[in-house]
Scaffold this active site. Structure first.
Site, PDB file in Angstrom:
ATOM      1  N   GLY A  42       0.828  -1.193   0.000  1.00  0.00           N
ATOM      2  CA  GLY A  42       0.000   0.000   0.000  1.00  0.00           C
ATOM      3  C   GLY A  42       0.857   1.236   0.000  1.00  0.00           C
ATOM      4  O   GLY A  42       2.028   1.208   0.403  1.00  0.00           O
ATOM      5  N   GLN A  73       2.748   9.870   1.508  1.00  0.00           N
ATOM      6  CA  GLN A  73       4.027   9.176   1.571  1.00  0.00           C
ATOM      7  C   GLN A  73       4.955   9.537   0.412  1.00  0.00           C
ATOM      8  O   GLN A  73       6.143   9.248   0.472  1.00  0.00           O
ATOM      9  CB  GLN A  73       3.819   7.664   1.611  1.00  0.00           C
ATOM     10  CG  GLN A  73       3.207   7.185   2.906  1.00  0.00           C
ATOM     11  CD  GLN A  73       3.083   5.686   2.899  1.00  0.00           C
ATOM     12  OE1 GLN A  73       2.104   5.142   2.407  1.00  0.00           O
ATOM     13  NE2 GLN A  73       4.105   5.028   3.432  1.00  0.00           N
ATOM     14  N   CYS A 122       5.936  -0.042   7.553  1.00  0.00           N
ATOM     15  CA  CYS A 122       5.556   1.118   6.757  1.00  0.00           C
ATOM     16  C   CYS A 122       6.744   1.541   5.907  1.00  0.00           C
ATOM     17  O   CYS A 122       7.875   1.595   6.410  1.00  0.00           O
ATOM     18  CB  CYS A 122       5.124   2.262   7.687  1.00  0.00           C
ATOM     19  SG  CYS A 122       4.566   3.738   6.829  1.00  0.00           S
ATOM     20  N   LEU A 123       6.480   1.844   4.656  1.00  0.00           N
ATOM     21  CA  LEU A 123       7.545   2.290   3.767  1.00  0.00           C
ATOM     22  C   LEU A 123       8.155   3.610   4.247  1.00  0.00           C
ATOM     23  O   LEU A 123       9.292   3.920   3.902  1.00  0.00           O
ATOM     24  CB  LEU A 123       7.009   2.434   2.340  1.00  0.00           C
ATOM     25  CG  LEU A 123       6.495   1.143   1.699  1.00  0.00           C
ATOM     26  CD1 LEU A 123       5.880   1.429   0.343  1.00  0.00           C
ATOM     27  CD2 LEU A 123       7.589   0.101   1.606  1.00  0.00           C
ATOM     28  N   HIS A 178      -4.493   1.137   7.530  1.00  0.00           N
ATOM     29  CA  HIS A 178      -3.142   1.702   7.605  1.00  0.00           C
ATOM     30  C   HIS A 178      -2.978   2.833   6.587  1.00  0.00           C
ATOM     31  O   HIS A 178      -2.508   3.931   6.930  1.00  0.00           O
ATOM     32  CB  HIS A 178      -2.118   0.586   7.356  1.00  0.00           C
ATOM     33  CG  HIS A 178      -0.699   1.051   7.336  1.00  0.00           C
ATOM     34  ND1 HIS A 178       0.182   0.741   8.342  1.00  0.00           N
ATOM     35  CD2 HIS A 178       0.003   1.788   6.434  1.00  0.00           C
ATOM     36  CE1 HIS A 178       1.376   1.274   8.049  1.00  0.00           C
ATOM     37  NE2 HIS A 178       1.283   1.913   6.901  1.00  0.00           N
ATOM     38  N   GLU A 179      -3.355   2.574   5.342  1.00  0.00           N
ATOM     39  CA  GLU A 179      -3.171   3.583   4.293  1.00  0.00           C
ATOM     40  C   GLU A 179      -4.079   4.790   4.514  1.00  0.00           C
ATOM     41  O   GLU A 179      -3.665   5.933   4.313  1.00  0.00           O
ATOM     42  CB  GLU A 179      -3.388   2.982   2.903  1.00  0.00           C
ATOM     43  CG  GLU A 179      -2.408   1.890   2.536  1.00  0.00           C
ATOM     44  CD  GLU A 179      -0.944   2.254   2.769  1.00  0.00           C
ATOM     45  OE1 GLU A 179      -0.561   3.436   2.612  1.00  0.00           O
ATOM     46  OE2 GLU A 179      -0.164   1.344   3.111  1.00  0.00           O
ATOM     47  N   HIS A 239      -2.774   7.362   6.931  1.00  0.00           N
ATOM     48  CA  HIS A 239      -1.798   8.311   6.381  1.00  0.00           C
ATOM     49  C   HIS A 239      -2.470   9.597   5.904  1.00  0.00           C
ATOM     50  O   HIS A 239      -1.876  10.672   5.954  1.00  0.00           O
ATOM     51  CB  HIS A 239      -1.020   7.692   5.217  1.00  0.00           C
ATOM     52  CG  HIS A 239       0.113   6.832   5.628  1.00  0.00           C
ATOM     53  ND1 HIS A 239       1.200   7.297   6.341  1.00  0.00           N
ATOM     54  CD2 HIS A 239       0.347   5.510   5.415  1.00  0.00           C
ATOM     55  CE1 HIS A 239       2.052   6.307   6.549  1.00  0.00           C
ATOM     56  NE2 HIS A 239       1.562   5.205   6.002  1.00  0.00           N
TER      57      HIS A 239
END
Length: 175
Positions: free
Chosen positions: A47, A52, A98-99, A140-141, A144
């Protein structure tokens, strides 16, 4: 398409409320979504939210591979202006990374069943129910977009670890 730079924890865009998207059919948005998908896959991740990649807009991309989704797979999805509704009070702890926080994982409580709504790049509504890993990824996404990182959701920071050390927590919890 282009691979985009992923913002890391500390970048203020990750802590800001992202702006709604008025026209989901804007061709520039389609290009952004394609670049986000390429970036997500290259990272590799499941994701990615626009903040991000330093874009404060309410758009996320995600996928659920069959090997991660308890047998369920979800094709790559572009979701604009998402809204989440918990379907019950059930919460589950699960590992998240997380990226934007590379190298770390944490055990995060999430709603076990949700309904999410938004629109696609064609302007058509998307509405689905999700559970398990699918529900976790969408929550999660979407977080953000509200300036929330998974570490903010953790009840116990003792359950935050480097990826290589996560087995210690798993072993201790499984006794």
């Amino acid at each position: 398409m282009a691979l985009l730079t992923i913002a890391r924890m500390g970048n203020p865009v990750l802590r800001a409320m992202a702006q709604p998207i008025a026209d989901p059919t804007d061709p520039d948005l389609a290009r952004l979504a394609a670049d986000m998908i390429d970036t997500m896959i290259d990272a590799p991740g499941v994701g990615l939210a626009a903040p991000q990649i330093d874009v404060s807009r309410r758009i996320v991309v995600f996928r659920v591979p069959a090997d991660r989704g308890e047998g369920e797979s979800v094709a790559t999805t572009v979701l604009i202006n998402p809204v989440i509704e918990p379907l019950d009070g059930g919460m589950e702890l699960g590992w998240e990374g997380c990226l934007s926080i590379p190298g770390l994982r944490g055990l995060v409580p999430r709603h076990s069943r949700i309904r999410y709504r938004g629109v696609g790049l064609d302007g058509q509504p998307i509405e689905r129910e999700a559970s398990g890993f699918h529900a976790r990824v969408v929550q999660h996404e979407t977080d953000h977009l509200d300036g929330v990182l998974y570490i903010d959701r953790m009840d116990d920071l003792k359950l935050l670890t480097f990826i290589e050390e996560a087995h210690h927590i798993t072993e201790a919890r499984n006794g």
